[in-house]
Design a protein around this motif. Structure first.
Motif, PDB file in Angstrom:
ATOM      1  N   ALA A 161     -20.827  27.976  10.527  1.00 55.09           N
ATOM      2  CA  ALA A 161     -20.717  26.541  10.227  1.00 55.09           C
ATOM      3  C   ALA A 161     -21.680  26.121   9.119  1.00 55.09           C
ATOM      4  N   GLU A 162     -21.153  25.363   8.189  1.00 51.61           N
ATOM      5  CA  GLU A 162     -21.949  24.711   7.139  1.00 51.61           C
ATOM      6  C   GLU A 162     -21.366  23.325   6.967  1.00 51.61           C
ATOM      7  N   ARG A 163     -22.099  22.409   6.363  1.00 49.78           N
ATOM      8  CA  ARG A 163     -21.546  21.059   6.184  1.00 49.78           C
ATOM      9  C   ARG A 163     -20.453  21.010   5.122  1.00 49.78           C
TER      10      ARG A 163
ATOM     11  N   GLN B  94     -16.363   5.102  15.797  1.00 41.99           N
ATOM     12  CA  GLN B  94     -14.979   5.267  16.262  1.00 41.99           C
ATOM     13  C   GLN B  94     -14.098   5.581  15.088  1.00 41.99           C
ATOM     14  N   ARG B  95     -13.005   6.319  15.345  1.00 35.09           N
ATOM     15  CA  ARG B  95     -12.115   6.687  14.268  1.00 35.09           C
ATOM     16  C   ARG B  95     -10.693   6.268  14.618  1.00 35.09           C
TER      17      ARG B  95
ATOM     18  N   LYS C  92      -6.898   8.338  20.056  1.00 31.79           N
ATOM     19  CA  LYS C  92      -7.876   8.105  18.972  1.00 31.79           C
ATOM     20  C   LYS C  92      -9.149   8.883  19.251  1.00 31.79           C
ATOM     21  N   ARG C  93      -9.745   9.398  18.194  1.00 30.90           N
ATOM     22  CA  ARG C  93     -10.932  10.225  18.375  1.00 30.90           C
ATOM     23  C   ARG C  93     -12.209   9.387  18.386  1.00 30.90           C
ATOM     24  N   THR C  94     -13.135   9.770  19.241  1.00 26.77           N
ATOM     25  CA  THR C  94     -14.428   9.105  19.262  1.00 26.77           C
ATOM     26  C   THR C  94     -15.510  10.158  19.114  1.00 26.77           C
TER      27      THR C  94
ATOM     28  N   LYS D 228     -12.575  30.692   3.613  1.00 23.34           N
ATOM     29  CA  LYS D 228     -13.212  29.379   3.794  1.00 23.34           C
ATOM     30  C   LYS D 228     -12.200  28.322   4.198  1.00 23.34           C
ATOM     31  N   ALA D 229     -12.585  27.531   5.189  1.00 28.56           N
ATOM     32  CA  ALA D 229     -11.823  26.321   5.523  1.00 28.56           C
ATOM     33  C   ALA D 229     -12.803  25.166   5.398  1.00 28.56           C
ATOM     34  N   ASP D 230     -12.352  24.053   4.864  1.00 26.41           N
ATOM     35  CA  ASP D 230     -13.253  22.902   4.710  1.00 26.41           C
ATOM     36  C   ASP D 230     -12.432  21.618   4.688  1.00 26.41           C
ATOM     37  N   THR D 231     -13.056  20.534   5.087  1.00 27.76           N
ATOM     38  CA  THR D 231     -12.403  19.222   5.024  1.00 27.76           C
ATOM     39  C   THR D 231     -13.264  18.297   4.166  1.00 27.76           C
ATOM     40  N   THR D 232     -12.644  17.184   3.740  1.00 24.82           N
ATOM     41  CA  THR D 232     -13.429  16.225   2.942  1.00 24.82           C
ATOM     42  C   THR D 232     -13.971  15.095   3.820  1.00 24.82           C
TER      43      THR D 232
ATOM     44  N   LYS E 236     -17.243  12.641   7.701  1.00 22.55           N
ATOM     45  CA  LYS E 236     -16.730  14.020   7.806  1.00 22.55           C
ATOM     46  C   LYS E 236     -17.056  14.581   9.185  1.00 22.55           C
ATOM     47  N   HIS E 237     -16.055  15.144   9.854  1.00 22.59           N
ATOM     48  CA  HIS E 237     -16.262  15.731  11.180  1.00 22.59           C
ATOM     49  C   HIS E 237     -16.584  17.210  11.006  1.00 22.59           C
ATOM     50  N   VAL E 238     -17.826  17.568  11.297  1.00 23.14           N
ATOM     51  CA  VAL E 238     -18.267  18.949  11.102  1.00 23.14           C
ATOM     52  C   VAL E 238     -18.509  19.596  12.456  1.00 23.14           C
TER      53      VAL E 238
ATOM     54  N   GLN F   9      -4.458  17.351  13.593  1.00 23.65           N
ATOM     55  CA  GLN F   9      -5.325  18.424  14.098  1.00 23.65           C
ATOM     56  C   GLN F   9      -5.401  19.500  13.013  1.00 23.65           C
ATOM     57  N   MET F  10      -6.527  19.552  12.334  1.00 23.23           N
ATOM     58  CA  MET F  10      -6.684  20.476  11.212  1.00 23.23           C
ATOM     59  C   MET F  10      -6.591  21.941  11.661  1.00 23.23           C
ATOM     60  N   GLY F  11      -7.029  22.204  12.904  1.00 21.67           N
ATOM     61  CA  GLY F  11      -6.917  23.572  13.432  1.00 21.67           C
ATOM     62  C   GLY F  11      -5.464  24.028  13.456  1.00 21.67           C
ATOM     63  N   LYS F  12      -4.570  23.123  13.804  1.00 21.59           N
ATOM     64  CA  LYS F  12      -3.131  23.464  13.843  1.00 21.59           C
ATOM     65  C   LYS F  12      -2.600  23.689  12.428  1.00 21.59           C
TER      66      LYS F  12
ATOM     67  N   LYS G  30     -15.213  28.656  18.789  1.00 23.37           N
ATOM     68  CA  LYS G  30     -14.103  28.375  19.714  1.00 23.37           C
ATOM     69  C   LYS G  30     -12.852  27.932  18.947  1.00 23.37           C
ATOM     70  N   TRP G  31     -13.069  27.135  17.905  1.00 23.04           N
ATOM     71  CA  TRP G  31     -11.969  26.614  17.095  1.00 23.04           C
ATOM     72  C   TRP G  31     -11.188  27.764  16.463  1.00 23.04           C
ATOM     73  N   TRP G  32     -11.931  28.731  15.880  1.00 21.25           N
ATOM     74  CA  TRP G  32     -11.254  29.872  15.256  1.00 21.25           C
ATOM     75  C   TRP G  32     -10.597  30.763  16.306  1.00 21.25           C
TER      76      TRP G  32
HETATM   77  C1  LIG Z   1     -14.078  31.132   7.898  1.00 19.23           C
HETATM   78  C2  LIG Z   1     -14.647  29.755   7.733  1.00 19.23           C
HETATM   79  O1  LIG Z   1     -14.094  28.967   7.012  1.00 19.23           O
HETATM   80  S1  LIG Z   1     -15.977  29.281   8.640  1.00 19.23           S
HETATM   81  C3  LIG Z   1     -16.416  27.704   7.945  1.00 19.23           C
HETATM   82  C4  LIG Z   1     -15.719  26.528   8.535  1.00 19.23           C
HETATM   83  N1  LIG Z   1     -15.955  25.341   7.737  1.00 19.23           N
HETATM   84  C5  LIG Z   1     -17.072  24.555   7.837  1.00 19.23           C
HETATM   85  O2  LIG Z   1     -17.984  24.825   8.591  1.00 19.23           O
HETATM   86  C6  LIG Z   1     -17.091  23.364   6.887  1.00 19.23           C
HETATM   87  C7  LIG Z   1     -17.373  22.037   7.589  1.00 19.23           C
HETATM   88  N2  LIG Z   1     -16.488  21.826   8.710  1.00 19.23           N
HETATM   89  C8  LIG Z   1     -15.259  21.238   8.579  1.00 19.23           C
HETATM   90  O3  LIG Z   1     -14.844  20.868   7.470  1.00 19.23           O
HETATM   91  C9  LIG Z   1     -14.451  21.012   9.825  1.00 19.23           C
HETATM   92  O4  LIG Z   1     -15.297  20.885  10.924  1.00 19.23           O
HETATM   93  C10 LIG Z   1     -13.422  22.144  10.123  1.00 19.23           C
HETATM   94  C11 LIG Z   1     -12.528  22.413   8.914  1.00 19.23           C
HETATM   95  C12 LIG Z   1     -14.107  23.451  10.479  1.00 19.23           C
HETATM   96  C13 LIG Z   1     -12.564  21.693  11.307  1.00 19.23           C
HETATM   97  O5  LIG Z   1     -12.016  20.434  11.005  1.00 19.23           O
HETATM   98  P1  LIG Z   1     -11.848  19.322  12.166  1.00 19.23           P
HETATM   99  O6  LIG Z   1     -11.334  18.099  11.539  1.00 19.23           O
HETATM  100  O7  LIG Z   1     -13.120  19.236  12.903  1.00 19.23           O
HETATM  101  O8  LIG Z   1     -10.743  20.089  13.047  1.00 19.23           O
HETATM  102  P2  LIG Z   1      -9.654  19.539  14.072  1.00 19.23           P
HETATM  103  O9  LIG Z   1      -8.883  18.394  13.491  1.00 19.23           O
HETATM  104  O10 LIG Z   1      -8.872  20.755  14.483  1.00 19.23           O
HETATM  105  O11 LIG Z   1     -10.501  19.003  15.260  1.00 19.23           O
HETATM  106  C14 LIG Z   1     -11.292  19.860  16.077  1.00 19.23           C
HETATM  107  C15 LIG Z   1     -11.806  19.014  17.250  1.00 19.23           C
HETATM  108  O12 LIG Z   1     -12.641  17.963  16.744  1.00 19.23           O
HETATM  109  C16 LIG Z   1     -12.112  16.678  17.127  1.00 19.23           C
HETATM  110  N3  LIG Z   1     -12.269  15.780  15.981  1.00 19.23           N
HETATM  111  C17 LIG Z   1     -11.767  15.916  14.737  1.00 19.23           C
HETATM  112  N4  LIG Z   1     -12.148  14.876  13.968  1.00 19.23           N
HETATM  113  C18 LIG Z   1     -12.893  14.070  14.738  1.00 19.23           C
HETATM  114  C19 LIG Z   1     -13.597  12.858  14.528  1.00 19.23           C
HETATM  115  N5  LIG Z   1     -13.613  12.279  13.339  1.00 19.23           N
HETATM  116  N6  LIG Z   1     -14.262  12.335  15.560  1.00 19.23           N
HETATM  117  C20 LIG Z   1     -14.286  12.939  16.750  1.00 19.23           C
HETATM  118  N7  LIG Z   1     -13.665  14.095  17.019  1.00 19.23           N
HETATM  119  C21 LIG Z   1     -12.979  14.646  16.032  1.00 19.23           C
HETATM  120  C22 LIG Z   1     -10.651  16.942  17.412  1.00 19.23           C
HETATM  121  O13 LIG Z   1     -10.126  15.985  18.291  1.00 19.23           O
HETATM  122  C23 LIG Z   1     -10.695  18.322  18.037  1.00 19.23           C
HETATM  123  O14 LIG Z   1     -11.130  18.205  19.366  1.00 19.23           O
HETATM  124  P3  LIG Z   1     -10.511  19.134  20.534  1.00 19.23           P
HETATM  125  O15 LIG Z   1     -10.957  20.517  20.203  1.00 19.23           O
HETATM  126  O16 LIG Z   1     -11.131  18.573  21.746  1.00 19.23           O
HETATM  127  O17 LIG Z   1      -9.033  18.970  20.434  1.00 19.23           O
END
Ligand SMILES: CC(=O)SCCNC(=O)CCNC(=O)[C@H](O)C(C)(C)COP(=O)(O)OP(=O)(O)OC[C@H]1O[C@@H](n2cnc3c(N)ncnc32)[C@H](O)[C@@H]1OP(=O)(O)O
Length: 359
Positions: free
Chosen positions: A128-130, A358-359, A335-337, A82-86, A143-145, A97-100, A153-155
């Motif tokens: 994907a789940e929230r 905007q973020r 900056k991310r939008t 599991k990966a998740d953000t707050t 929260k960016h989901v 960049q959380m992916g990195k 694609k991210w994985w």
């Molecule tokens: C095996 C498993 O864990 S599967 C389950 C995965 N987890 C979930 O589904 C739980 C909910 N999801 C999340 O918590 C998140 O979406 C995560 C952990 C999957 C990814 O976190 P993110 O913050 O989205 O990842 P990251 O920082 O790498 O950004 C990914 C893209 O979103 C964009 N982004 C991130 N935050 C924002 C934001 N607030 N506004 C706009 N764009 C954003 C980034 O710029 C990046 O874009 P790019 O691909 O064009 O470079």
């Protein structure tokens, strides 16, 4: 050198110049049921350890990652659970960049934490789940989901960057039940480093190898295909289901219902010997579960409740598991939008469209 300090170096490369904390909880190795169904005469057992990471900034947890490392007779299997953000990343600070970050944590595990006497497999399901790890975070409108498709694609990109950790790659595959080969390919990186194929890594033979599925496909915790594997065993169809049939039948299951894209990733290769570890502290599975439950039972919905929950978590973590990391990445990041409307969960069954922010 302490093994943990390797994470410091790896994370510093991808974090902006801010003072982060990484919590890294590793458990002792514990015996468990075998990863695949075996015949009753096979009495051998597998064992696993878990790694739970939390990255935080200014006393607020931002990212969590849970990984299981299984040791069985044939393979070392790293299951990214599991990966998740707050969603509480401060908007006035340079973004991360959380992916990195996730990629570097997996890189560190492969480099410094795997027994390397066998081939290494990396497995995960992108579904994907929230929220997964931080209770209430689904209610945080900031929260960016990622959507299903974005998450696959991210994985793919995250795993692709791990190529350099392997001395040789035997197999590397993505399977999306219900998707055509062309559709699956569209999720893979455009300039891949890994030799991606469409399918899975669990068979040795040709694609039409009739070898039975349940003896090859591992069963992981919260595995969306686990119920189907158990169903096949209960129905006494173990010997009748081939690889092709397994994936065809799987796609009609509820976990893989129409409209949901579940990416099943697998990677198998060999890893060269690395330096031995020092400072390799670990805790029991029970201690790890109790600590992990603090995040799962906390409340990460608002900034103040997340601050409280993060503090509760930090106060229980053993001091050796708390690591200071100062980022060194100074590349300017745009900056991310949020371009597309997101659907936010307000409470069970109630949703609303999110405004462009905007973020
Ligand atoms: C095996 C498993 O864990 S599967 C389950 C995965 N987890 C979930 O589904 C739980 C909910 N999801 C999340 O918590 C998140 O979406 C995560 C952990 C999957 C990814 O976190 P993110 O913050 O989205 O990842 P990251 O920082 O790498 O950004 C990914 C893209 O979103 C964009 N982004 C991130 N935050 C924002 C934001 N607030 N506004 C706009 N764009 C954003 C980034 O710029 C990046 O874009 P790019 O691909 O064009 O470079």
């Amino acid at each position: 050198m302490l093994a943990e300090s390797r994470f410091v170096d790896l994370l510093a490369q991808v974090l902006p110049p801010l003072e982060f904390k990484l919590y890294h909880l590793k458990t002792h190795l514990k015996k468990c049921r075998k990863l695949v169904f075996t015949s009753k005469s096979d009495k051998s057992v597998d064992a696993y350890a878990t790694h739970f990471f939390v990255l935080s900034l200014d006393g607020i947890d931002l990212l969590g990652l849970e990984v299981y490392i299984y040791e069985s007779r044939e393979y070392t299997t790293m299951f990214v659970s599991k990966a998740d953000t707050t969603g509480h990343y401060p908007s006035d600070k340079p973004p991360t960049q959380m992916g990195k970050v996730v990629q570097q944590l997996l890189r560190g595990l492969i480099r410094y934490y795997l027994p390397l006497d066998k081939p290494v497999r990396v497995c995960l399901f992108a579904k994907a789940e929230r929220q997964y790890l931080f209770l209430g975070s689904a209610k945080n409108p900031l929260k960016h989901v990622l959507s299903d498709a974005q998450l696959v694609k991210w994985w793919a990109s995250c795993l692709d960057g791990l190529k350099s950790e392997f001395s040789s790659i035997k197999k590397c595959a993505l399977q999306i039940p219900g998707a055509s080969e062309a559709a699956v390919k569209s999720y893979l990186p455009s300039n891949p480093q890994l030799p991606w194929t469409v399918g899975d890594i669990f068979w040795e033979g040709a694609p039409d190898d009739p070898t039975i599925a349940v003896k090859r496909i591992p069963r992981f915790p919260d595995d969306p295909k686990l119920r189907f594997l158990e169903f096949l065993v209960a129905e006494k169809r173990v010997k009748k289901v081939s690889r092709a049939q397994f994936w065809i039948e799987l796609q009609s299951r509820q976990e893989f219902r129409l409209g949901t894209t579940v990416g099943i990733f697998g990677l198998e290769g060999t890893v060269d010997k690395h330096e031995s570890l020092e400072g390799n502290h670990s805790i029991t599975q029970k201690e790890a579960r109790l600590l992990r439950e603090v995040t799962l039972e906390g409340d990460y919905s608002t900034k103040s409740s997340a601050e409280y929950s993060s503090n509760e978590f930090a106060s229980r973590v053993p001091s050796y598991a708390e690591i200071d990391v100062k980022g060194t990445l100074t590349t300017p990041v745009v900056k991310r939008t949020v371009e597309t409307p997101q659907v936010n969960v307000l409470s069970a069954g109630l949703v609303r469209k999110k405004q462009k922010t905007q973020r």
